[in-house]
Design an enzyme around this catalytic site. Structure first.
Site, PDB file in Angstrom:
ATOM      1  N   GLU A   1       0.820  -1.209   0.000  1.00 28.56           N
ATOM      2  CA  GLU A   1       0.000   0.000   0.000  1.00 28.56           C
ATOM      3  C   GLU A   1       0.852   1.258   0.000  1.00 28.56           C
ATOM      4  O   GLU A   1       0.520   2.247  -0.663  1.00 28.56           O
ATOM      5  CB  GLU A   1      -0.941   0.005   1.212  1.00 28.56           C
ATOM      6  CG  GLU A   1      -1.988  -1.097   1.227  1.00 28.56           C
ATOM      7  CD  GLU A   1      -3.102  -0.879   0.205  1.00 28.56           C
ATOM      8  OE1 GLU A   1      -3.073   0.130  -0.527  1.00 28.56           O
ATOM      9  OE2 GLU A   1      -3.998  -1.742   0.132  1.00 28.56           O
TER      10      GLU A   1
ATOM     11  N   ARG B   1       0.564   3.844  -3.239  1.00 26.91           N
ATOM     12  CA  ARG B   1      -0.086   5.126  -2.928  1.00 26.91           C
ATOM     13  C   ARG B   1       0.918   6.255  -2.722  1.00 26.91           C
ATOM     14  O   ARG B   1       0.789   7.328  -3.319  1.00 26.91           O
ATOM     15  CB  ARG B   1      -0.965   4.982  -1.681  1.00 26.91           C
ATOM     16  CG  ARG B   1      -2.074   3.956  -1.816  1.00 26.91           C
ATOM     17  CD  ARG B   1      -3.069   4.107  -0.693  1.00 26.91           C
ATOM     18  NE  ARG B   1      -3.906   2.922  -0.520  1.00 26.91           N
ATOM     19  CZ  ARG B   1      -5.075   2.904   0.103  1.00 26.91           C
ATOM     20  NH1 ARG B   1      -5.550   4.027   0.622  1.00 26.91           N
ATOM     21  NH2 ARG B   1      -5.759   1.786   0.230  1.00 26.91           N
TER      22      ARG B   1
ATOM     23  N   ASP C   1      -5.490  -9.509  -8.142  1.00 30.50           N
ATOM     24  CA  ASP C   1      -5.803  -8.620  -9.257  1.00 30.50           C
ATOM     25  C   ASP C   1      -4.618  -7.871  -9.856  1.00 30.50           C
ATOM     26  O   ASP C   1      -4.314  -7.982 -11.045  1.00 30.50           O
ATOM     27  CB  ASP C   1      -6.898  -7.631  -8.840  1.00 30.50           C
ATOM     28  CG  ASP C   1      -6.577  -6.905  -7.538  1.00 30.50           C
ATOM     29  OD1 ASP C   1      -5.673  -7.340  -6.795  1.00 30.50           O
ATOM     30  OD2 ASP C   1      -7.251  -5.896  -7.237  1.00 30.50           O
TER      31      ASP C   1
ATOM     32  N   GLU D   1     -12.548   0.686  -9.856  1.00 31.28           N
ATOM     33  CA  GLU D   1     -12.212  -0.190 -10.984  1.00 31.28           C
ATOM     34  C   GLU D   1     -13.191  -0.106 -12.152  1.00 31.28           C
ATOM     35  O   GLU D   1     -12.781  -0.130 -13.318  1.00 31.28           O
ATOM     36  CB  GLU D   1     -12.081  -1.640 -10.502  1.00 31.28           C
ATOM     37  CG  GLU D   1     -10.886  -1.885  -9.611  1.00 31.28           C
ATOM     38  CD  GLU D   1     -11.099  -1.425  -8.180  1.00 31.28           C
ATOM     39  OE1 GLU D   1     -10.102  -1.186  -7.468  1.00 31.28           O
ATOM     40  OE2 GLU D   1     -12.285  -1.291  -7.764  1.00 31.28           O
TER      41      GLU D   1
END
Length: 409
Positions: A60, A64, A188, A317
């Site tokens: 993360e 980010r 994903d 998404e």
């Protein structure tokens, strides 16, 4: 936003400036230059530091914070952003500690690799740091960043199953994979970065792997036009909203892949259109007009979607997919999808005092507001919506999985 308070990673009173950094390129691209300048002033001041006794997610923080800083630097050339990017990159590197795969967590101050009981490293976490560290290596001249993360990608390629897919759980002691096969949570963005590493670097080994993966997805994870999961030999008739990244990825590759054969690009775009409409059904069949975190299908033909229910996390998404589909097809329906969904968010998620919040129950016509606005709402959901409605294409860039555009080689 409902309680007008903040939530810092790891708790405590001091954060890393996550929301500020994650929203920098959105502010810049949308013309909010005054707000952008205020963010730069804060990051340039003594108030901001990464020298924190804080245990963070390597994945993360990479997508980010490191991604956000690198993207904003390439857009603006503000040197403080590259300086901050190099600092956070150097504080994340100890997560590898001589191992092939990084630890799931690392302490920013001490460099300690942290493992938490019941929280195993997953495929997406290990395989979704390569774009950012490759770019950091290019901009700083320190190839260690690229070498460490490319070794992860090569190791994951070597672990590909005979059917062309990967389970999502990683045993970092044995470097073996096991568990569910899914294009939703935990699996994903690794698939996404296979294609995007090719677009960023031009290295055809990633393109060859993407072609193999696309064929495996068609053979094993597409059933009657629906995207499913597999648990061993069992089919799980479930699709996460996160999996809506796939039609966007396919539409993007159908337009951007210069070395792909025309037939392959046609196949990608056809699948993208089918799945893009499936993601729209997640919203259009919901009483609130907002999709849940996941949907399920009937386990027999025609595999009808069951009534959507559950929470909404402000995920991007589907809107990302419609952006790429609008560029690839010029079909105005994707702008209609985008406008309709934004209208529903305004009706149900908007907070009068400022911001938007997650929802508890999209199956209600008046869903209950929770009290959390993830930074990806600003970094991705709003950015992709703006780009779609503005009919704006950014040339020569590759978006990381947090929606941060990075210049391709």
């Amino acid at each position: 936003p409902v309680g007008c308070s903040v939530k810092n990673w790891g708790g405590g009173d001091t954060g890393m400036g996550l929301t500020i950094i994650d929203s920098l390129d959105t502010l810049y691209l949308t013309g909010y230059k005054t707000e952008y300048s205020k963010c730069i002033s804060y990051l340039s001041s003594a108030k901001h530091t990464f020298d924190l006794d804080l245990t963070v997610s390597v994945f993360e923080t990479t997508i980010r914070i490191l991604g956000g800083l690198l993207s904003a630097y390439e857009l603006s050339s503000d040197r403080i952003l590259l300086k901050k990017a190099e600092e956070i990159g150097s504080r994340l590197l100890p997560a590898w500690g001589g191992s092939v795969f990084p630890a799931k967590y690392v302490n920013l101050k001490t460099g300690e690799r942290v493992e938490k009981p019941g929280r195993r490293l997953c495929l997406a976490e290990a395989g979704t740091v390569q774009l950012e560290f490759y770019k950091l290596a290019k901009l700083t001249g320190n190839d260690t960043y690229r070498a460490m993360t490319e070794k992860v990608m090569d190791s994951l390629y070597a672990l590909q199953r005979e059917d062309g897919l990967w389970p999502v759980e990683i045993d970092t002691k044995t470097n073996k994979l096991f568990g569910l096969v899914t294009l939703g949570g935990r699996g994903d963005s690794f698939i996404e970065y296979i294609a995007k590493m090719y677009l960023l670097t031009g290295d055809v080994k990633h393109l060859y792997m993407f072609e193999k993966v696309a064929a495996a997805i068609e053979a094993k994870l597409m059933v009657g036009g629906k995207l499913v999961e597999r648990n061993g030999t069992d089919v799980v008739y479930k699709m996460d909203h996160l999996a809506c990244f796939l039609p966007g990825l396919y539409a993007m590759m159908s337009s951007k892949c210069n070395e792909c054969l025309p037939k392959f690009k046609e196949t990608l775009l056809k699948a993208a259109v089918t799945l893009g409409d499936l993601c729209w059904e997640m919203y259009s069949s919901s009483p609130s007009g907002i999709a849940p975190n996941a949907v399920r299908f009937e386990p027999s033909p025609p595999y009808q979607m069951l009534p959507p229910k559950g929470p909404n996390l402000l995920r991007p998404e589907a809107l990302e997919a419609w952006y790429w589909l609008s560029l690839a097809t010029s079909n105005p329906k994707y702008r209609t999808y985008t406008t309709t969904v934004l209208t529903a968010f305004n009706a149900h998620s908007r907070v009068p005092t400022g911001g938007y919040t997650t929802l508890a129950n999209v199956e209600s016509r008046t869903p209950t507001q929770r009290d959390l606005m993830h930074s990806f709402w600003l970094a991705e959901t709003l950015k992709y919506s703006y780009l779609t409605l503005a009919r704006r294409e950014l040339d020569g860039v590759v978006f990381n999985t947090e929606g941060h555009p990075l210049r391709a080689d």
